[in-house]
Design a protein around this motif. Structure first.
Motif, PDB file in Angstrom:
ATOM      1  N   ARG A  25       0.831  -1.209   0.000  1.00  0.00           N
ATOM      2  CA  ARG A  25       0.000   0.000   0.000  1.00  0.00           C
ATOM      3  C   ARG A  25       0.866   1.261   0.000  1.00  0.00           C
ATOM      4  N   ARG A  26       1.916   1.254   0.811  1.00  0.00           N
ATOM      5  CA  ARG A  26       2.810   2.415   0.842  1.00  0.00           C
ATOM      6  C   ARG A  26       3.513   2.608  -0.492  1.00  0.00           C
ATOM      7  N   LYS A  28       2.392   1.752  -3.430  1.00  0.00           N
ATOM      8  CA  LYS A  28       1.429   2.284  -4.393  1.00  0.00           C
ATOM      9  C   LYS A  28       1.269   3.796  -4.218  1.00  0.00           C
ATOM     10  N   ARG A  29       1.167   4.249  -2.975  1.00  0.00           N
ATOM     11  CA  ARG A  29       1.061   5.691  -2.739  1.00  0.00           C
ATOM     12  C   ARG A  29       2.348   6.411  -3.120  1.00  0.00           C
ATOM     13  N   PHE A  30       3.447   5.758  -2.889  1.00  0.00           N
ATOM     14  CA  PHE A  30       4.754   6.358  -3.190  1.00  0.00           C
ATOM     15  C   PHE A  30       4.947   6.561  -4.690  1.00  0.00           C
ATOM     16  N   SER A  31       4.503   5.606  -5.480  1.00  0.00           N
ATOM     17  CA  SER A  31       4.710   5.681  -6.930  1.00  0.00           C
ATOM     18  C   SER A  31       3.503   6.217  -7.679  1.00  0.00           C
ATOM     19  N   ASP A  32       2.505   6.733  -6.992  1.00  0.00           N
ATOM     20  CA  ASP A  32       1.327   7.316  -7.634  1.00  0.00           C
ATOM     21  C   ASP A  32       1.768   8.503  -8.501  1.00  0.00           C
ATOM     22  N   GLU A  34       0.132  11.083  -9.601  1.00  0.00           N
ATOM     23  CA  GLU A  34      -0.450  12.385  -9.316  1.00  0.00           C
ATOM     24  C   GLU A  34      -0.007  12.960  -7.987  1.00  0.00           C
ATOM     25  N   LYS A  35       0.083  12.124  -6.951  1.00  0.00           N
ATOM     26  CA  LYS A  35       0.356  12.639  -5.621  1.00  0.00           C
ATOM     27  C   LYS A  35       1.723  12.248  -5.073  1.00  0.00           C
ATOM     28  N   GLY A  36       2.221  11.134  -5.446  1.00  0.00           N
ATOM     29  CA  GLY A  36       3.434  10.617  -4.825  1.00  0.00           C
ATOM     30  C   GLY A  36       4.705  11.103  -5.484  1.00  0.00           C
TER      31      GLY A  36
END
Length: 134
Positions: A25-26, A28-32, A34-36
């Motif tokens: 999960r981390r 995925k957020r890290f490599s997003d 738009e946001k990461g």
């Protein structure tokens, strides 16, 4: 003892699985995009590309300006050399003696005072007071 080892092994496997779930999960957020960090990397990449284009354009403009400046410097050096030659040639020429200038002789005025020299604005009279030249 065998059962106790199996329970510990199952607990360790369950803990490792939960830890992997949290890490995914981390990640995925890290490599997003738009946001990461992936988004930040994409934005920085675009900015680097724009900056590279700007630097290339500035380099081309500076090269053109440098060439123009060198040409103008050559022209100004040529003109300066010609001016030096003209000044030197004028210094070699003697003034013409065909037209002698008459010496300035002040003429007396009707009241007996001497007329002021041309170009003077004030003249001292006998009492030491400045009077306007007429």
């Amino acid at each position: 003892m065998q059962v106790f080892a199996d329970i510990l092994l199952a607990t360790g496997a369950f803990g490792a699985g939960f830890y992997c779930f949290i890490l995914s999960r981390r990640l995925k957020r890290f490599s997003d995009l738009e946001k990461g960090v992936g988004g930040a990397v994409a934005v920085l990449s675009a900015q680097v590309e724009d900056l590279t284009k700007t630097v290339d354009a500035a380099r081309a403009a500076a090269g053109a300006t440098g060439a123009k400046l060198q040409e103008l410097t050559r022209k100004s050096e040529s003109v300066a050399h010609r001016l030096e030659l003209l000044i030197a040639s004028f210094q070699d020429v003697a003034p013409a003696e065909d037209t002698p200038k008459p010496p300035h002789v002040p003429s007396p005025s009707p009241n007996g005072k001497q007329a002021p020299a041309p170009g003077l604005m004030f003249q001292r009279n006998a009492q030491g007071v400045d009077e306007a030249a007429q």
